[in-house]
Design an enzyme around this catalytic site. Sequence first.
Site, PDB file in Angstrom:
ATOM      1  N   LYS A 188       5.590   3.578   3.932  1.00 40.57           N
ATOM      2  CA  LYS A 188       5.409   5.023   3.822  1.00 40.57           C
ATOM      3  C   LYS A 188       3.914   5.331   3.761  1.00 40.57           C
ATOM      4  O   LYS A 188       3.253   5.069   2.768  1.00 40.57           O
ATOM      5  CB  LYS A 188       6.088   5.587   2.568  1.00 40.57           C
ATOM      6  CG  LYS A 188       5.935   7.112   2.460  1.00 40.57           C
ATOM      7  CD  LYS A 188       5.912   7.561   1.021  1.00 40.57           C
ATOM      8  CE  LYS A 188       5.397   8.978   0.837  1.00 40.57           C
ATOM      9  NZ  LYS A 188       4.115   9.290   1.462  1.00 40.57           N
ATOM     10  N   GLU A 263      -2.252  -0.898  -7.231  1.00 42.13           N
ATOM     11  CA  GLU A 263      -3.707  -0.744  -7.271  1.00 42.13           C
ATOM     12  C   GLU A 263      -3.980   0.718  -7.570  1.00 42.13           C
ATOM     13  O   GLU A 263      -3.754   1.589  -6.745  1.00 42.13           O
ATOM     14  CB  GLU A 263      -4.314  -1.169  -5.936  1.00 42.13           C
ATOM     15  CG  GLU A 263      -5.790  -1.521  -6.062  1.00 42.13           C
ATOM     16  CD  GLU A 263      -6.694  -0.564  -5.342  1.00 42.13           C
ATOM     17  OE1 GLU A 263      -6.783   0.610  -5.780  1.00 42.13           O
ATOM     18  OE2 GLU A 263      -7.307  -0.972  -4.359  1.00 42.13           O
ATOM     19  N   CYS A 297     -10.817   3.866  -4.950  1.00 38.35           N
ATOM     20  CA  CYS A 297     -10.542   3.498  -6.344  1.00 38.35           C
ATOM     21  C   CYS A 297     -11.665   2.650  -6.924  1.00 38.35           C
ATOM     22  O   CYS A 297     -11.870   2.620  -8.133  1.00 38.35           O
ATOM     23  CB  CYS A 297      -9.217   2.738  -6.423  1.00 38.35           C
ATOM     24  SG  CYS A 297      -7.781   3.700  -5.933  1.00 38.35           S
ATOM     25  N   GLU A 398     -11.450   9.413 -13.471  1.00 33.89           N
ATOM     26  CA  GLU A 398     -11.676   9.194 -12.048  1.00 33.89           C
ATOM     27  C   GLU A 398     -11.890  10.540 -11.351  1.00 33.89           C
ATOM     28  O   GLU A 398     -11.112  11.477 -11.533  1.00 33.89           O
ATOM     29  CB  GLU A 398     -10.479   8.475 -11.433  1.00 33.89           C
ATOM     30  CG  GLU A 398     -10.698   8.082  -9.990  1.00 33.89           C
ATOM     31  CD  GLU A 398      -9.563   7.241  -9.437  1.00 33.89           C
ATOM     32  OE1 GLU A 398      -9.851   6.238  -8.775  1.00 33.89           O
ATOM     33  OE2 GLU A 398      -8.393   7.593  -9.669  1.00 33.89           O
TER      34      GLU A 398
END
Length: 511
Positions: A188, A263, A297, A398
């Site tokens: 996906k 992750e 990331c 983040e």
Amino acid sequence: MTTADIRPTVRLTAGPLATGLRIGGRVVAGRGPRLDVVNPATGGLLAIADSADRADVEEAVRVAQAAFDSGVWSRMPIHERSRILHRFADGIAARMADLYRLETANNGRPLTETKAQITRLPEWYRYNAALLLADRDAVVPMPGPYHSYTSRLPLGVVTILASFNHPMMIASKSLAPALATGNSVVLKPSEQTPLTAMLLADIAHEAGIPAGVLNVVNGLGPVVGAALTEHPLVKKVVFTGGTEPGRSIALAAARRFAKTTLELGGRSPVLVFADTPVEVAARGAAFGGFVGAGQTCIAGGRLVVHRSIHDEFLAALTTVAEGIRIGDPGDEATQLGPVISARARDRILDRIHDGVLSGARVVTGGGAATVPGLEGGFFVQPTVLAGVTNDMPVAREEIFGPVVVVIPFDGEDEAVAIANDSPYALGAAIWTRDLARAHRVASRIEAGMVWVNDHHRLDPSSPWGGLKESGIGREGGWESFHDFTQVRAVTVRTAPDDVDWYGGTATGRLN
């Protein structure tokens, strides 16, 4: 080339590039709502993508399971499977120009960056094809008249939930070992960047990967992602994305004891010691923080700099940031493209504003960027914030955009403490010319990956992944390859006499 030069590489309608789902080796229409795919450099419509509903997901998983059960791939002789993976790699290399142009248009990453990244994609398939031939079973030294050994078998159906920031690389890091070890896959892609995944499935089919072994279902995360994550036939879920969605995926998979590789988020520290030439460290830190418009990331967003060079470093970093060329990602001269969406741009700008309210100072950047001719694009200026302490949200959370904060330190212990004082632990970088310090500090950093005098480097042979809230599991290396398998122990009795436990005096060992 500009974004207007993108040519359709999959089936067409009378309007923009359109995509269907790939299930069982066929292009099929999704039963979910059709989704607009936006060009982030212009804000305009790039493509119209079919999306799946839960019935489409059910079909894709059932087709993948049927392909697995048939043995057409899962029990194919490993030398033949390896040869097909090499043909797949050859097919990717042959279509590379289509792939990097399409990816650049789809996610807005500058063409030079996209080329540099995805020209390495064939390596991942070749490396895992080689691991398939190099892998060996182990003989277990069991006492007594027994020959015991292990063998590995594929899991079954694996789902990969890829992200928008590196669509092809993120998919391939897990697709390559999943296929090499004999699994069937339902991929996906992000609903924002589905185009190259569709082309990748076509290339796989042309290379000889049997129908049903690789299926691609586009769609919204709460619908398609959730259905895949919860499906009882899915034996492993690979996800790249935010920590909170990753937590939900882990819980859903745990209910049926499925494996996960996750992750997740990061706010990677970059430690700059005083023995490093300031200009060198500034250029390296700028690469770590701004590459991919900071939408990684692993982005080096927390620059932890020795106080004795703090001001000099800040000035050098500001010069680099202000010299970055922002523009059309399809232009070879562009160094920074847009972020993925208007929503992402606004979220990043809100984080900067919140940082200023909490005491940070904008040294450069801090706002949206306007590119002539691309006024509808989602551009953000490379931003440097100073006056930051590690307890501020702008340092701890983040941001996923081209924003770095600079935090001073006085001694090595303090630098390590600041680096480790984070809920995340994906990666870190150390800039020093002292070899002993490099090893010493690296050994104390809580992170899945540490770079010295560099940042954001990966290789198919090196494990990639994080600790703490940055996830679980690894991509790359033997660690990833073997995690797409399960171990089976086989024990053969070699004694000439028969087992007769109840026929006389019982002797021997039991578990």
